[in-house]
Design a protein around this motif. Structure first.
Motif, PDB file in Angstrom:
ATOM      1  N   MET A   1     -14.414  12.397  51.127  1.00  0.00           N
ATOM      2  CA  MET A   1     -13.938  11.215  50.429  1.00  0.00           C
ATOM      3  C   MET A   1     -14.617  11.151  49.054  1.00  0.00           C
ATOM      4  O   MET A   1     -15.803  11.373  48.928  1.00  0.00           O
ATOM      5  CB  MET A   1     -14.251   9.956  51.233  1.00  0.00           C
ATOM      6  CG  MET A   1     -13.796   8.716  50.513  1.00  0.00           C
ATOM      7  SD  MET A   1     -14.258   7.120  51.219  1.00  0.00           S
ATOM      8  CE  MET A   1     -13.887   7.271  52.916  1.00  0.00           C
ATOM      9  N   PHE A   7     -12.770   8.935  41.763  1.00  0.00           N
ATOM     10  CA  PHE A   7     -11.432   8.353  41.810  1.00  0.00           C
ATOM     11  C   PHE A   7     -11.003   7.898  40.412  1.00  0.00           C
ATOM     12  O   PHE A   7      -9.868   8.133  39.999  1.00  0.00           O
ATOM     13  CB  PHE A   7     -11.395   7.180  42.798  1.00  0.00           C
ATOM     14  CG  PHE A   7     -10.052   6.527  42.874  1.00  0.00           C
ATOM     15  CD1 PHE A   7      -9.054   7.068  43.653  1.00  0.00           C
ATOM     16  CD2 PHE A   7      -9.783   5.378  42.146  1.00  0.00           C
ATOM     17  CE1 PHE A   7      -7.793   6.467  43.715  1.00  0.00           C
ATOM     18  CE2 PHE A   7      -8.541   4.776  42.200  1.00  0.00           C
ATOM     19  CZ  PHE A   7      -7.543   5.325  42.986  1.00  0.00           C
ATOM     20  N   CYS A  47      -2.142   9.909  44.246  1.00  0.00           N
ATOM     21  CA  CYS A  47      -2.592   9.494  45.579  1.00  0.00           C
ATOM     22  C   CYS A  47      -2.016  10.412  46.654  1.00  0.00           C
ATOM     23  O   CYS A  47      -2.706  10.776  47.606  1.00  0.00           O
ATOM     24  CB  CYS A  47      -2.203   8.045  45.851  1.00  0.00           C
ATOM     25  SG  CYS A  47      -3.125   6.867  44.864  1.00  0.00           S
ATOM     26  N   GLU A  50      -3.722  14.199  45.847  1.00  0.00           N
ATOM     27  CA  GLU A  50      -5.177  14.304  45.980  1.00  0.00           C
ATOM     28  C   GLU A  50      -5.705  13.759  47.307  1.00  0.00           C
ATOM     29  O   GLU A  50      -6.731  14.227  47.804  1.00  0.00           O
ATOM     30  CB  GLU A  50      -5.870  13.565  44.834  1.00  0.00           C
ATOM     31  CG  GLU A  50      -5.620  14.173  43.471  1.00  0.00           C
ATOM     32  CD  GLU A  50      -6.338  15.497  43.258  1.00  0.00           C
ATOM     33  OE1 GLU A  50      -7.394  15.723  43.890  1.00  0.00           O
ATOM     34  OE2 GLU A  50      -5.828  16.308  42.469  1.00  0.00           O
ATOM     35  N   TYR A  51      -5.027  12.746  47.842  1.00  0.00           N
ATOM     36  CA  TYR A  51      -5.555  12.050  49.017  1.00  0.00           C
ATOM     37  C   TYR A  51      -4.620  12.070  50.218  1.00  0.00           C
ATOM     38  O   TYR A  51      -4.941  11.516  51.265  1.00  0.00           O
ATOM     39  CB  TYR A  51      -5.893  10.594  48.655  1.00  0.00           C
ATOM     40  CG  TYR A  51      -6.897  10.499  47.539  1.00  0.00           C
ATOM     41  CD1 TYR A  51      -8.252  10.696  47.775  1.00  0.00           C
ATOM     42  CD2 TYR A  51      -6.492  10.237  46.227  1.00  0.00           C
ATOM     43  CE1 TYR A  51      -9.180  10.624  46.750  1.00  0.00           C
ATOM     44  CE2 TYR A  51      -7.420  10.165  45.184  1.00  0.00           C
ATOM     45  CZ  TYR A  51      -8.750  10.359  45.462  1.00  0.00           C
ATOM     46  OH  TYR A  51      -9.668  10.293  44.443  1.00  0.00           O
ATOM     47  N   LYS A  53      -2.109  10.340  50.722  1.00  0.00           N
ATOM     48  CA  LYS A  53      -1.794   8.951  51.056  1.00  0.00           C
ATOM     49  C   LYS A  53      -0.524   8.555  50.318  1.00  0.00           C
ATOM     50  O   LYS A  53      -0.406   8.771  49.111  1.00  0.00           O
ATOM     51  CB  LYS A  53      -2.913   7.995  50.633  1.00  0.00           C
ATOM     52  CG  LYS A  53      -4.220   8.220  51.331  1.00  0.00           C
ATOM     53  CD  LYS A  53      -4.194   7.673  52.730  1.00  0.00           C
ATOM     54  CE  LYS A  53      -5.569   7.837  53.365  1.00  0.00           C
ATOM     55  NZ  LYS A  53      -5.764   7.036  54.512  1.00  0.00           N
ATOM     56  N   CYS A  74      -8.847   5.504  49.922  1.00  0.00           N
ATOM     57  CA  CYS A  74     -10.106   6.095  50.399  1.00  0.00           C
ATOM     58  C   CYS A  74     -10.699   5.314  51.556  1.00  0.00           C
ATOM     59  O   CYS A  74     -10.369   4.261  51.869  1.00  0.00           O
ATOM     60  CB  CYS A  74     -11.110   6.160  49.263  1.00  0.00           C
ATOM     61  SG  CYS A  74     -10.599   7.294  47.968  1.00  0.00           S
TER      62      CYS A  74
END
Length: 74
Positions: A1, A7, A47, A50-51, A53, A74
């Motif tokens: 994370m 971020f 988002c 990279e995540y 989500k 996150c």
């Protein structure tokens, strides 16, 4: 994370500011000079990439500051 600082760096790259902008976790989105639908789309893509989500425009409408988006992913 990622940390909030990491971020913020990714957020800045996704928005692609024309001039350097100082951003903190509490920076309000509407105060950013280039915060518009294209910038929001860049953040949505960031988002996802990279995540992993999925966030929507409706999610972003409820976010007032950078840390609100960070809390979503996150």
């Amino acid at each position: 994370m990622d940390t909030i600082e990491q971020f913020i760096e990714k957020f800045s790259n996704a928005v692609d500011f024309q001039k350097p902008v100082e951003i903190t976790a509490t920076t309000e989105l509407l105060s950013l000079p280039e915060w518009d639908s294209l910038a929001a789309l860049g953040v949505i893509v960031m988002c996802d990439m990279e995540y992993s989500k999925t966030i929507t425009g409706d999610n972003l409408v409820t976010c007032r500051a950078i840390n609100d988006i960070y809390a979503l992913v996150c």
